[in-house]
Design a protein around this motif. Structure first.
Motif, PDB file in Angstrom:
ATOM      1  N   PHE A 164      -6.144 -22.725  51.255  1.00  0.00           N
ATOM      2  CA  PHE A 164      -6.594 -22.830  52.651  1.00  0.00           C
ATOM      3  C   PHE A 164      -7.622 -21.746  52.973  1.00  0.00           C
ATOM      4  O   PHE A 164      -8.583 -21.996  53.708  1.00  0.00           O
ATOM      5  CB  PHE A 164      -5.385 -22.714  53.587  1.00  0.00           C
ATOM      6  CG  PHE A 164      -5.698 -23.011  55.020  1.00  0.00           C
ATOM      7  CD1 PHE A 164      -5.989 -24.296  55.429  1.00  0.00           C
ATOM      8  CD2 PHE A 164      -5.700 -21.996  55.970  1.00  0.00           C
ATOM      9  CE1 PHE A 164      -6.276 -24.577  56.752  1.00  0.00           C
ATOM     10  CE2 PHE A 164      -5.980 -22.264  57.291  1.00  0.00           C
ATOM     11  CZ  PHE A 164      -6.273 -23.564  57.690  1.00  0.00           C
ATOM     12  N   ASP A 165      -7.444 -20.573  52.419  1.00  0.00           N
ATOM     13  CA  ASP A 165      -8.421 -19.505  52.625  1.00  0.00           C
ATOM     14  C   ASP A 165      -9.714 -19.793  51.872  1.00  0.00           C
ATOM     15  O   ASP A 165     -10.798 -19.387  52.313  1.00  0.00           O
ATOM     16  CB  ASP A 165      -7.827 -18.183  52.160  1.00  0.00           C
ATOM     17  CG  ASP A 165      -8.762 -17.008  52.437  1.00  0.00           C
ATOM     18  OD1 ASP A 165      -8.997 -16.707  53.629  1.00  0.00           O
ATOM     19  OD2 ASP A 165      -9.255 -16.404  51.462  1.00  0.00           O
ATOM     20  N   ALA A 166      -9.628 -20.522  50.748  1.00  0.00           N
ATOM     21  CA  ALA A 166     -10.831 -20.844  49.984  1.00  0.00           C
ATOM     22  C   ALA A 166     -11.676 -21.907  50.685  1.00  0.00           C
ATOM     23  O   ALA A 166     -12.910 -21.815  50.704  1.00  0.00           O
ATOM     24  CB  ALA A 166     -10.457 -21.311  48.577  1.00  0.00           C
ATOM     25  N   GLU A 182     -12.615 -18.638  57.484  1.00  0.00           N
ATOM     26  CA  GLU A 182     -12.535 -18.093  58.835  1.00  0.00           C
ATOM     27  C   GLU A 182     -11.154 -18.244  59.443  1.00  0.00           C
ATOM     28  O   GLU A 182     -10.818 -17.554  60.407  1.00  0.00           O
ATOM     29  CB  GLU A 182     -13.573 -18.782  59.729  1.00  0.00           C
ATOM     30  CG  GLU A 182     -15.016 -18.576  59.268  1.00  0.00           C
ATOM     31  CD  GLU A 182     -15.992 -19.285  60.178  1.00  0.00           C
ATOM     32  OE1 GLU A 182     -15.519 -19.980  61.118  1.00  0.00           O
ATOM     33  OE2 GLU A 182     -17.203 -19.156  59.952  1.00  0.00           O
ATOM     34  N   ALA A 183     -10.336 -19.165  58.931  1.00  0.00           N
ATOM     35  CA  ALA A 183      -9.000 -19.389  59.493  1.00  0.00           C
ATOM     36  C   ALA A 183      -8.040 -18.322  58.987  1.00  0.00           C
ATOM     37  O   ALA A 183      -8.221 -17.731  57.926  1.00  0.00           O
ATOM     38  CB  ALA A 183      -8.490 -20.775  59.108  1.00  0.00           C
ATOM     39  N   PHE A 210     -14.693 -29.724  54.218  1.00  0.00           N
ATOM     40  CA  PHE A 210     -15.249 -28.375  54.398  1.00  0.00           C
ATOM     41  C   PHE A 210     -16.439 -28.223  53.444  1.00  0.00           C
ATOM     42  O   PHE A 210     -16.272 -27.791  52.292  1.00  0.00           O
ATOM     43  CB  PHE A 210     -14.183 -27.308  54.100  1.00  0.00           C
ATOM     44  CG  PHE A 210     -12.972 -27.402  54.982  1.00  0.00           C
ATOM     45  CD1 PHE A 210     -12.951 -26.788  56.231  1.00  0.00           C
ATOM     46  CD2 PHE A 210     -11.850 -28.119  54.576  1.00  0.00           C
ATOM     47  CE1 PHE A 210     -11.840 -26.874  57.044  1.00  0.00           C
ATOM     48  CE2 PHE A 210     -10.737 -28.208  55.387  1.00  0.00           C
ATOM     49  CZ  PHE A 210     -10.733 -27.593  56.622  1.00  0.00           C
ATOM     50  N   PRO A 211     -17.656 -28.585  53.899  1.00  0.00           N
ATOM     51  CA  PRO A 211     -18.824 -28.539  52.988  1.00  0.00           C
ATOM     52  C   PRO A 211     -19.159 -27.128  52.517  1.00  0.00           C
ATOM     53  O   PRO A 211     -19.751 -26.957  51.452  1.00  0.00           O
ATOM     54  CB  PRO A 211     -19.955 -29.126  53.842  1.00  0.00           C
ATOM     55  CG  PRO A 211     -19.271 -29.848  54.963  1.00  0.00           C
ATOM     56  CD  PRO A 211     -18.001 -29.116  55.213  1.00  0.00           C
ATOM     57  N   GLU A 212     -18.778 -26.105  53.302  1.00  0.00           N
ATOM     58  CA  GLU A 212     -19.110 -24.743  52.896  1.00  0.00           C
ATOM     59  C   GLU A 212     -18.284 -24.278  51.709  1.00  0.00           C
ATOM     60  O   GLU A 212     -18.612 -23.275  51.063  1.00  0.00           O
ATOM     61  CB  GLU A 212     -18.920 -23.778  54.056  1.00  0.00           C
ATOM     62  CG  GLU A 212     -17.485 -23.626  54.555  1.00  0.00           C
ATOM     63  CD  GLU A 212     -17.083 -24.723  55.538  1.00  0.00           C
ATOM     64  OE1 GLU A 212     -15.958 -24.674  56.058  1.00  0.00           O
ATOM     65  OE2 GLU A 212     -17.920 -25.621  55.774  1.00  0.00           O
ATOM     66  N   ALA A 251     -15.611 -24.526  42.764  1.00  0.00           N
ATOM     67  CA  ALA A 251     -15.450 -23.261  42.048  1.00  0.00           C
ATOM     68  C   ALA A 251     -14.599 -22.276  42.842  1.00  0.00           C
ATOM     69  O   ALA A 251     -13.799 -21.528  42.270  1.00  0.00           O
ATOM     70  CB  ALA A 251     -16.818 -22.651  41.731  1.00  0.00           C
ATOM     71  N   ASP A 252     -14.742 -22.283  44.177  1.00  0.00           N
ATOM     72  CA  ASP A 252     -13.920 -21.393  45.004  1.00  0.00           C
ATOM     73  C   ASP A 252     -12.441 -21.769  44.906  1.00  0.00           C
ATOM     74  O   ASP A 252     -11.559 -20.897  44.824  1.00  0.00           O
ATOM     75  CB  ASP A 252     -14.385 -21.450  46.451  1.00  0.00           C
ATOM     76  CG  ASP A 252     -15.813 -20.937  46.623  1.00  0.00           C
ATOM     77  OD1 ASP A 252     -16.228 -20.111  45.790  1.00  0.00           O
ATOM     78  OD2 ASP A 252     -16.494 -21.379  47.569  1.00  0.00           O
ATOM     79  N   CYS A 253     -12.168 -23.062  44.930  1.00  0.00           N
ATOM     80  CA  CYS A 253     -10.771 -23.503  44.836  1.00  0.00           C
ATOM     81  C   CYS A 253     -10.183 -23.177  43.466  1.00  0.00           C
ATOM     82  O   CYS A 253      -9.034 -22.735  43.357  1.00  0.00           O
ATOM     83  CB  CYS A 253     -10.678 -25.005  45.106  1.00  0.00           C
ATOM     84  SG  CYS A 253     -11.161 -25.489  46.779  1.00  0.00           S
TER      85      CYS A 253
END
Length: 578
Positions: free
Chosen positions: A222-224, A228-229, A109-111, A115-117
């Protein structure tokens, strides 16, 4: 040069106290805190910060004596997930694969960024700490950062964060679990899973009670990586690999309809439990019971057979008489038999008339009958007879033709047939079932349903553990198609399989799902008429030649009886030549 001792002033001599001066009370010395009190106070503050008595513990440890007796069922063999087995020497090699899986997840998931995780893990770190019932060394590190919880802010540059072991564990283990199911869902080749033992051992380790991380950590990661899922996408990613296509929960997940009761999933083993064990609503949709008049006839027949077995003892007590006195003895026997039949019929008629009349509305009659049976029926037994003992009483074991689930076990007391779904006796199924039973013991009030749906797996483990006690029991179940022994035909191993299912369970034998079946099986076995009948069928009807010999003996008995009757008639009427 003056030395240091020269500047030391000698203590002054105290002046004598004036006896006429008023006495002034000196203030008390400041209270000194005991070291033990300080330590206890710090522990209490730590306990309150961690959640206190309201801490939602969802990941427990199996009792030590149960785990030590069979470590291969409760301890991971390839990968550690969570804090309980982290750092074990035998599992340390998988830590490198966890870093590889995390790298592949971020590249998938390149997007998403690292840091988000990390931010997602920091947001649930404090809540995740409160889910474990036992603290290890990894909990002591980074307690201050975890206490910040949702208000966590990015650290300044240069702060290495030496106490982030727990957060690192959540990130690595959560990323590993997500990437494992993603690669399996997409059927992507993997050097670790393509090994013959890789995939079975990985899936088995991920479904152990002590080898779990909270499910909300997986949801946050998974949300990070895929904002969109939805949560349904994560369930569709995991549930189909449990190989439970006939499960109602699995069908609802694949159809996009998630049951509201499954809103709080604690971890992967809890998700498997929700998909595997039916709920009280599904158990309530069982086939209707037989009509009431059939039950009345069965009870009348049972009373009649019981009376025969108890009152037919006088035949053994009659004296043997020689010669012509046998005629009078035979007449006495006939009179006693006729008198006994008259008493038995009168007793059966009286008990039948004493029963309440059956109402016309069957829907109102069944609850009343059920409550009456509960009030008068004795408590169910804790142990049912084994397969061999039930066979001696005439019980036949059959495989259920179209079971709705594994717990669709029925016993037809009128015909003496016990139907059970097919069950595979395998090491993988053994570890899975044992951990599901152990998790069921930790649920408490998570599921309703009373005795029917609260501890269904524990009730099933008690039933099969009581039925299969010896090698002969397992062999007969295998012959009837009820059990499929995949343990190389080892009867001892299969017996231990059934005996160890309930090793970590406690059950209320007065109120569980199979309590009524326990009572019916025990009552069927303790009926002397059924045991004598089964013995007669085994001894005289087990083969065609035995049946033929029985028919010949019956014909000979009839001819002898006719000859005896004609002889007695000739003696009673000597002048009759008809």
């Amino acid at each position: 040069m003056a030395t240091e001792t020269e500047f030391v002033t000698a203590p002054s001599t105290p002046e004598p106290a004036d006896p006429m001066a008023p006495v002034v009370a000196e203030p008390p010395p400041p209270a000194l805190h005991d070291t033990f009190e300080i330590v206890v106070e710090q522990r209490l503050r730590q306990h309150a910060r961690d959640g206190g008595s309201s801490s939602p513990m969802t990941i427990f440890r199996v009792p030590a004596h149960v785990r030590d007796a069979s470590k291969e069922l409760y301890e991971p063999r390839l990968v550690s997930v969570g804090p309980y087995y982290r750092g074990r020497a035998a599992l340390r090699a998988m830590e490198q694969h966890k870093w590889r899986y995390l790298h592949e997840l971020l590249a998938e998931f390149p997007e998403a960024s690292l840091a988000d995780c990390v931010r997602a893990v920091r947001g649930v770190e404090h809540q995740a700490r409160r889910c474990y019932s036992e603290r290890t060394d990894i909990f002591a590190a980074g307690a201050g950062a975890a206490a910040e919880g949702e208000n966590w802010q990015p650290r300044q540059q240069g702060d290495t964060g030496p106490g982030d072991g727990f957060a690192e564990m959540l990130l690595l283990d959560g990323g590993f679990v997500l990437q494992f199911f993603i690669k399996w869902y997409r059927r992507e080749p993997d050097k670790l899973c393509d090994v013959g033992w890789g995939l079975p051992l990985l899936l088995s380790d991920l479904l152990l009670l002590e080898n779990q991380i909270p499910f909300f950590v997986l949801e946050a990661l998974f949300d990070a990586v895929n904002p969109e899922a939805s949560r349904l996408g994560l369930l569709k990613l995991i549930v189909p690999h449990f190989k439970l296509d006939d499960s109602t929960f699995c069908k609802e997940v694949l159809a996009g309809v998630v049951p509201t009761e499954a809103g709080e999933i604690h971890h992967l083993l809890h998700l498997l439990y929700e998909a595997f064990v039916p709920r009280a609503e599904e158990l309530a949709s069982s086939p209707p019971p037989p009509p009431r008049y059939d039950a009345r006839l069965a009870r009348m027949g049972l009373r009649f057979k019981t009376a025969v077995s108890k009152r037919f003892v006088f035949v053994r007590d009659m004296p043997r008489v020689p010669g012509w006195r046998r005629l009078s003895a035979s007449m006495t026997l006939l009179r006693k038999v006729s008198a006994w039949f008259g008493k038995a019929l009168i007793g059966v008629k009286t008990k039948t008339e004493a029963e309440p009349p059956e109402p016309d509305d069957r829907s109102t009659a069944q609850p009343a009958a059920a409550s009456d049976d509960r009030s008068t029926a004795p408590p169910p037994p804790m142990v049912v007879p084994s397969v061999t003992q039930l066979r001696e009483a005439g019980v036949r074991f059959e495989m259920a033709p179209s079971p709705r689930h594994m717990f669709d076990v029925t016993f037809d007391a009128a015909r003496g047939v016990l139907r059970m779904p097919r069950m595979e006796v395998d090491y993988a199924n053994k570890a899975q079932l044992v951990n599901l039973v152990a998790f069921e013991q930790t649920m408490g009030g998570l599921r309703g349903g009373g005795g029917g749906g609260a501890r269904l797996l524990s009730s099933y483990a008690a039933l099969v553990g009581a039925l299969a006690r010896t090698d002969r029991d397992v062999e007969h179940l295998q012959e009837r198609g009820v059990a499929e022994n995949l343990l190389s035909g080892d009867g001892d191993a299969a017996t231990r399989f059934f005996q160890q299912l309930g090793g970590c369970s406690s059950l209320d034998y007065g109120d569980h799902h199979f309590a009524a079946m326990f009572r019916d099986l025990s009552g069927y076995y303790h009926s002397s008429w059924r045991r004598h009948k089964a013995k007669f069928l085994r001894d005289h009807c087990s083969s065609p030649w035995a049946v033929l010999a029985l028919v010949v003996a019956g014909c000979a008995f009839c001819f002898a009886l006719i000859k005896f009757g004609t002889t007695m008639y000739g003696l009673a009427h000597p002048y009759c030549h008809c």
